[in-house]
Design a protein around this motif. Structure first.
Motif, mmCIF file in Angstrom:
data_model
loop_
_atom_site.group_PDB
_atom_site.id
_atom_site.type_symbol
_atom_site.label_atom_id
_atom_site.label_comp_id
_atom_site.label_asym_id
_atom_site.label_seq_id
_atom_site.Cartn_x
_atom_site.Cartn_y
_atom_site.Cartn_z
ATOM 1 N N ALA A 62 0.829 -1.206 0.000
ATOM 2 C CA ALA A 62 0.000 0.000 0.000
ATOM 3 C C ALA A 62 0.867 1.261 0.000
ATOM 4 C CB ALA A 62 -0.929 -0.014 1.211
ATOM 5 N N PHE A 63 1.988 1.245 0.722
ATOM 6 C CA PHE A 63 2.872 2.408 0.732
ATOM 7 C C PHE A 63 3.552 2.594 -0.632
ATOM 8 C CE2 PHE A 63 2.475 2.181 5.332
ATOM 9 C CZ PHE A 63 2.540 3.511 5.693
ATOM 10 N N VAL A 64 3.876 1.491 -1.296
ATOM 11 C CA VAL A 64 4.467 1.605 -2.630
ATOM 12 C C VAL A 64 3.460 2.217 -3.603
ATOM 13 C CG1 VAL A 64 5.382 0.279 -4.569
ATOM 14 C CG2 VAL A 64 6.076 -0.293 -2.254
ATOM 15 N N LYS A 65 2.214 1.765 -3.533
ATOM 16 C CA LYS A 65 1.182 2.340 -4.398
ATOM 17 C C LYS A 65 0.939 3.812 -4.069
ATOM 18 C CE LYS A 65 -1.243 -2.027 -5.136
ATOM 19 N NZ LYS A 65 -2.528 -2.774 -4.938
ATOM 20 N N LEU A 66 1.014 4.152 -2.783
ATOM 21 C CA LEU A 66 0.861 5.551 -2.398
ATOM 22 C C LEU A 66 2.001 6.400 -2.945
ATOM 23 C CD1 LEU A 66 -0.692 7.680 -0.785
ATOM 24 C CD2 LEU A 66 0.639 7.011 1.237
ATOM 25 N N GLY A 67 3.220 5.862 -2.916
ATOM 26 C CA GLY A 67 4.347 6.590 -3.496
ATOM 27 C C GLY A 67 4.186 6.800 -4.990
ATOM 28 N N LEU A 68 3.689 5.783 -5.701
ATOM 29 C CA LEU A 68 3.441 5.942 -7.134
ATOM 30 C C LEU A 68 2.347 6.979 -7.387
ATOM 31 C CD1 LEU A 68 3.603 2.220 -8.328
ATOM 32 C CD2 LEU A 68 5.343 4.000 -8.588
ATOM 33 N N ALA A 69 1.327 6.981 -6.536
ATOM 34 C CA ALA A 69 0.262 7.978 -6.691
ATOM 35 C C ALA A 69 0.797 9.388 -6.463
ATOM 36 C CB ALA A 69 -0.877 7.675 -5.719
ATOM 37 N N VAL A 70 1.661 9.561 -5.476
ATOM 38 C CA VAL A 70 2.268 10.876 -5.229
ATOM 39 C C VAL A 70 3.096 11.314 -6.425
ATOM 40 C CG1 VAL A 70 3.986 12.061 -3.821
ATOM 41 C CG2 VAL A 70 2.226 10.689 -2.726
ATOM 42 N N LEU A 71 3.827 10.369 -7.014
ATOM 43 C CA LEU A 71 4.641 10.699 -8.183
ATOM 44 C C LEU A 71 3.765 11.142 -9.359
ATOM 45 C CD1 LEU A 71 7.390 10.759 -9.578
ATOM 46 C CD2 LEU A 71 7.117 8.319 -10.061
ATOM 47 N N VAL A 72 2.674 10.424 -9.598
ATOM 48 C CA VAL A 72 1.779 10.774 -10.706
ATOM 49 C C VAL A 72 1.121 12.136 -10.460
ATOM 50 C CG1 VAL A 72 -0.335 10.092 -11.909
ATOM 51 C CG2 VAL A 72 1.399 8.375 -11.367
ATOM 52 N N ARG A 126 11.592 11.634 -5.047
ATOM 53 C CA ARG A 126 12.131 11.767 -3.685
ATOM 54 C C ARG A 126 11.022 11.590 -2.644
ATOM 55 N NH1 ARG A 126 15.300 17.179 -2.128
ATOM 56 N NH2 ARG A 126 13.374 18.060 -2.968
ATOM 57 N N LEU A 127 9.860 12.175 -2.878
ATOM 58 C CA LEU A 127 8.735 11.987 -1.955
ATOM 59 C C LEU A 127 8.297 10.529 -1.919
ATOM 60 C CD1 LEU A 127 6.605 15.155 -2.812
ATOM 61 C CD2 LEU A 127 8.130 14.816 -0.863
ATOM 62 N N ALA A 128 8.277 9.872 -3.068
ATOM 63 C CA ALA A 128 7.905 8.462 -3.107
ATOM 64 C C ALA A 128 8.906 7.600 -2.333
ATOM 65 C CB ALA A 128 7.807 7.996 -4.558
ATOM 66 N N ALA A 129 10.200 7.925 -2.443
ATOM 67 C CA ALA A 129 11.212 7.173 -1.696
ATOM 68 C C ALA A 129 11.034 7.340 -0.191
ATOM 69 C CB ALA A 129 12.606 7.620 -2.122
ATOM 70 N N LEU A 130 10.683 8.545 0.252
ATOM 71 C CA LEU A 130 10.429 8.752 1.683
ATOM 72 C C LEU A 130 9.255 7.900 2.159
ATOM 73 C CD1 LEU A 130 10.900 12.624 1.944
ATOM 74 C CD2 LEU A 130 12.373 10.868 2.921
ATOM 75 N N LEU A 131 8.178 7.858 1.385
ATOM 76 C CA LEU A 131 7.025 7.042 1.768
ATOM 77 C C LEU A 131 7.370 5.564 1.788
ATOM 78 C CD1 LEU A 131 4.176 8.845 -0.194
ATOM 79 C CD2 LEU A 131 4.499 8.796 2.274
ATOM 80 N N ILE A 132 8.171 5.112 0.852
ATOM 81 C CA ILE A 132 8.544 3.704 0.808
ATOM 82 C C ILE A 132 9.428 3.343 2.003
ATOM 83 C CG2 ILE A 132 9.908 2.029 -0.502
ATOM 84 C CD1 ILE A 132 8.792 3.299 -3.038
ATOM 85 N N CYS A 133 10.294 4.258 2.425
ATOM 86 C CA CYS A 133 11.112 3.991 3.618
ATOM 87 C C CYS A 133 10.232 3.858 4.863
ATOM 88 C CB CYS A 133 12.132 5.102 3.804
ATOM 89 S SG CYS A 133 13.430 5.144 2.547
ATOM 90 N N VAL A 134 9.231 4.727 5.004
ATOM 91 C CA VAL A 134 8.299 4.606 6.131
ATOM 92 C C VAL A 134 7.515 3.299 6.038
ATOM 93 C CG1 VAL A 134 6.299 5.652 7.249
ATOM 94 C CG2 VAL A 134 8.156 7.092 6.424
ATOM 95 N N GLY A 135 7.108 2.927 4.822
ATOM 96 C CA GLY A 135 6.405 1.664 4.660
ATOM 97 C C GLY A 135 7.268 0.462 4.997
ATOM 98 N N ALA A 136 8.564 0.538 4.708
ATOM 99 C CA ALA A 136 9.467 -0.555 5.063
ATOM 100 C C ALA A 136 9.553 -0.737 6.572
ATOM 101 C CB ALA A 136 10.848 -0.299 4.463
#
Length: 388
Positions: A62-72, A126-136
């Protein structure tokens, strides 16, 4: 004994959060898409090798999908609202909507340049990477065990944070369960109709879980504090507030060039005062810990690997900022710098220092019984007239 053996495979949850925050700090120091992609790959590999079947571990997707949504969304804003970066390579020209004079600096439509889109891509990644780190961190660390490891002074605030962090995993699990049930019944699970019919049971389950959580917290004496003298309370408040202010001022001084002389001493002094305040504030929470999580060598290695990634990226930025922040004007292809990439690979240390989760228990196969030796059946003859 089986429960204790399974417990030995766990790592202190704070170590995973320190590792993830170190990667997030490194992600915030660069806009190089190659370095950000490498950092996302490092976090994804560690999650893939150490994620369990727990409910909170399912939230990583879900965090990965959220990061992709932020990027789009970031790219869409750059296309529709324009970009502050000037560019000469025009990709397309949208119909521009005229705006009043009080909306100067904002435009809708117009010319879309490759430089503006590329700048938005770097920023959104960069924002997507931050979200993915929190999701990890959310997928690897048990939130209940993390709450148990907090100091007594932060228990109430920690409960609120843990409840907020566990909302996303439970929400994802409820949606997946309800969609699977609708598919089994031959009902649509996608689109607006499926979303509306799934949303109501999810909301109902969240309310029921909230009521059950409130009853459990009340039965366990949540919010009850011990009697502490007024002098100790005032000292605790002064140390905590003053220490946090010192940490903020010291961090600002460390990050800025003007505060290089006073930044580090103020930061260390504020940190010491805040820790002393938290230590004194723990007297108000009469709690005990059942089987506290030990902080071992592996936890130190995991936390140190994340801190090393953050420190090395900060040093690389101070030494060669152009490699970590590729320019888009003029339009050039980004390069992969060697030393920052090697620094990011230090984040893979948990994959080798920490054993993976035990495989799921499978039912042992019962061996088939041995085939008995074939015994010839006795011949039965009908009685003769003489025997009768």
């Amino acid at each position: 004994m089986a429960s204790h053996g399974h417990r030995t495979h766990h790592l202190h949850p704070l170590a995973w959060w320190l590792w993830a925050l170190g990667l997030g700090t490194a992600a915030s120091r660069t806009t190089n898409p190659l370095l950000l992609a490498l950092l996302i790959a490092v976090a994804g590999y560690v999650v893939a090798t150490h994620r369990t079947d727990a409910p909170w571990a399912r939230s990583y997707t879900a965090f990965v999908k959220l990061g992709l949504a932020v990027l789009v969304i970031r790219l869409a804003f750059a296309v529709v609202l324009g970009s502050p970066v000037p560019g000469t390579h025009t990709l397309l020209t949208l119909p521009e909507v005229p705006l009043p004079d009080w909306a100067q600096g904002i435009r809708l439509g117009g010319r879309v340049t490759a430089e503006g889109v590329l700048f938005a891509l770097y920023d959104g990644l960069r924002l997507a990477a931050l979200l993915i780190c929190v999701g990890a961190a959310n997928a690897l660390a048990n939130p209940a065990r993390l709450l148990k490891s907090l100091p007594g002074a932060l228990y109430e605030a920690g409960v609120a944070v843990v409840v907020a962090m566990t909302f996303a995993p439970h929400l994802v699990a409820d949606v997946q369960r309800l969609r699977a049930a609708r598919r089994l019944r031959g009902r649509p699970d996608r689109g607006i109709r499926g979303l509306l019919q799934v949303g109501l049971p999810v909301l109902e389950g969240a309310l029921e879980r909230s009521v059950a959580l409130a009853a459990a917290m009340d039965s366990r004496g949540y919010g009850r504090t011990a009697e502490v003298p007024a002098r100790v309370r005032r000292t605790t408040a002064a140390l905590t507030v003053g220490g946090l202010l010192g940490v903020c001022a010291g961090t600002y001084g460390v990050l800025t060039a003007a505060g290089g002389t006073y930044g580090l001493p103020v930061l260390l002094t504020g940190l010491a005062a805040a820790l002393a305040g938290l230590r004194l504030g723990g007297r108000r929470s009469p709690r005990t810990r059942y089987r506290p999580d030990p902080w071992g060598v592996r936890a130190s290695l995991v936390g140190a690997s994340g801190a090393a990634v953050a420190v090395l990226l900060i040093l690389c930025e101070a030494y060669d900022s152009a490699a970590l922040h590729p320019t888009v004007v003029p339009l050039t292809a980004p390069n992969l710098p060697l030393w920052p990439a090697a620094a990011l690979l230090v984040g893979l240390l948990p994959s080798f220092a920490v054993p993976g989760p035990p495989p799921p228990a499978t039912s042992a196969k019962v061996p088939a019984p041995a085939t008995p030796a074939t015994v010839p059946a006795a011949t039965v003859t009908a009685p003769s007239k003489e025997d009768a």
